[in-house]
Design a protein around this motif. Sequence first.
Motif, PDB file in Angstrom:
ATOM      1  N   LYS A   1      21.885  54.737 -20.725  1.00 42.69           N
ATOM      2  CA  LYS A   1      22.803  55.465 -21.606  1.00 42.69           C
ATOM      3  C   LYS A   1      23.792  56.262 -20.757  1.00 42.69           C
ATOM      4  O   LYS A   1      23.390  57.010 -19.866  1.00 42.69           O
ATOM      5  N   LEU A   2      25.074  56.125 -21.061  1.00 44.99           N
ATOM      6  CA  LEU A   2      26.099  56.880 -20.342  1.00 44.99           C
ATOM      7  C   LEU A   2      26.091  58.340 -20.771  1.00 44.99           C
ATOM      8  O   LEU A   2      25.858  58.661 -21.940  1.00 44.99           O
ATOM      9  N   ILE A   3      26.342  59.214 -19.824  1.00 39.01           N
ATOM     10  CA  ILE A   3      26.467  60.646 -20.098  1.00 39.01           C
ATOM     11  C   ILE A   3      27.931  61.035 -19.889  1.00 39.01           C
ATOM     12  O   ILE A   3      28.485  60.835 -18.807  1.00 39.01           O
ATOM     13  N   TYR A   4      28.533  61.590 -20.935  1.00 38.10           N
ATOM     14  CA  TYR A   4      29.906  62.080 -20.836  1.00 38.10           C
ATOM     15  C   TYR A   4      29.888  63.609 -20.703  1.00 38.10           C
ATOM     16  O   TYR A   4      29.184  64.278 -21.463  1.00 38.10           O
TER      17      TYR A   4
ATOM     18  N   GLU B   1      21.208  57.576 -16.173  1.00 37.71           N
ATOM     19  CA  GLU B   1      21.924  56.405 -16.684  1.00 37.71           C
ATOM     20  C   GLU B   1      21.228  55.111 -16.261  1.00 37.71           C
ATOM     21  O   GLU B   1      21.171  54.137 -17.025  1.00 37.71           O
ATOM     22  N   GLU B   2      20.675  55.097 -15.064  1.00 34.44           N
ATOM     23  CA  GLU B   2      19.988  53.893 -14.589  1.00 34.44           C
ATOM     24  C   GLU B   2      18.665  53.688 -15.328  1.00 34.44           C
ATOM     25  O   GLU B   2      18.328  52.573 -15.722  1.00 34.44           O
TER      26      GLU B   2
ATOM     27  N   PRO C   1      24.753  67.488 -11.835  1.00 34.25           N
ATOM     28  CA  PRO C   1      24.539  66.930 -10.495  1.00 34.25           C
ATOM     29  C   PRO C   1      24.644  65.405 -10.530  1.00 34.25           C
ATOM     30  O   PRO C   1      24.077  64.758 -11.404  1.00 34.25           O
ATOM     31  N   VAL C   2      25.378  64.848  -9.604  1.00 23.43           N
ATOM     32  CA  VAL C   2      25.628  63.409  -9.596  1.00 23.43           C
ATOM     33  C   VAL C   2      24.329  62.616  -9.540  1.00 23.43           C
ATOM     34  O   VAL C   2      24.190  61.579 -10.202  1.00 23.43           O
TER      35      VAL C   2
ATOM     36  N   MET D   1      18.111  69.772 -18.863  1.00 28.49           N
ATOM     37  CA  MET D   1      17.337  69.025 -19.860  1.00 28.49           C
ATOM     38  C   MET D   1      17.251  67.546 -19.478  1.00 28.49           C
ATOM     39  O   MET D   1      16.195  66.916 -19.647  1.00 28.49           O
ATOM     40  N   TYR D   2      18.349  67.002 -18.968  1.00 24.70           N
ATOM     41  CA  TYR D   2      18.323  65.603 -18.525  1.00 24.70           C
ATOM     42  C   TYR D   2      17.341  65.431 -17.365  1.00 24.70           C
ATOM     43  O   TYR D   2      16.637  64.423 -17.269  1.00 24.70           O
TER      44      TYR D   2
END
Length: 317
Positions: free
Chosen positions: A306-309, A301-302, A293-294, A264-265
């Motif tokens: 927003k940070l993803i935990y 995030e860039e 996936p990194v 989804m991201y």
Amino acid sequence: MSEHIAPLPEIFSKTVATCGGHTAINFNGETTDFATFDKRSDAVAANLQALGIVKGDRIGLYCINSDFFAVAYFGIVKAGATVVPINLLLNPKEVAYILNDSGARALIYFEAFTPAINAIRADLPGIDFAVCIGAEKSDPADRDWAELLCAAEAPAPVEFDVDEDIVVLIYTSGTTGKPKGAMLTHRNLASNTNSIRIAMGLVPGEDVMLVVLPMFHAFAATVGMLFPLLHGCTFAPVPKFDPNLVVDTIVATGATVFMAVPSMYNVLLRLPETAVPKLDSLRFCLSGGAAMPVEILKQFEERYGKLIYEGDGPTEC
């Protein structure tokens, strides 16, 4: 001495006492506060008991992400019964297997799934009655959802054993063979949601979780629905994943937390630049269900800031 763990209805009652006027659910432009949710789920519980449901009975819940999914779920639990959520992606034969294997005595279904119920009706000998959410019933004898929401006497009190009484029976393929029912007790879910509260530090009456992941799965049901209900936050269910609908719902609800799976991201990364400010209200995002996936993590995030935990855990826990 081990820590006291209360059953889910008791935890919820304490939340209603402090957050009664706060919004519990924001669905499709309509909000439901905690006090109203409490009354509606009480009505469902009392009416299910009046229909003969007793402690330990299993009830199938075949429904889209919505406020009525949550009300039905909690009403079943308050009645002392066990929720058997149905995976919406299963074919009718698989649905019949789960209902029969779980020993479900009743079924609450959304009208969009009437054709599937029609296909297996004759193969469900254990179902004593069914309730349709919507107008398109599988059988004229099926009861209306509105009937379960009618004001009733308070549900009969239920004495819960937090270690033995099963809140939900979630069918998971596990390893091989037919799906297996994972039995989650009041202690399982109370402990899990409390861990989520500690880990995320969300604020009752302020934070809003957008839930587009299917609520028949453990991730969305526990993190996205039960945690907010038990700890005073709001959740906004979305019935299907459409990237434009998701970002517009974030704006409309003021969502502060978004939970999704990695794919989804990846899709959200393809939205036009005009979508970027629509995520401004988010404090952070959550990812689970598969390894992130990194490269997707870094790009998201860039781009959105927003940070993803990440978090994972087997349904069986």
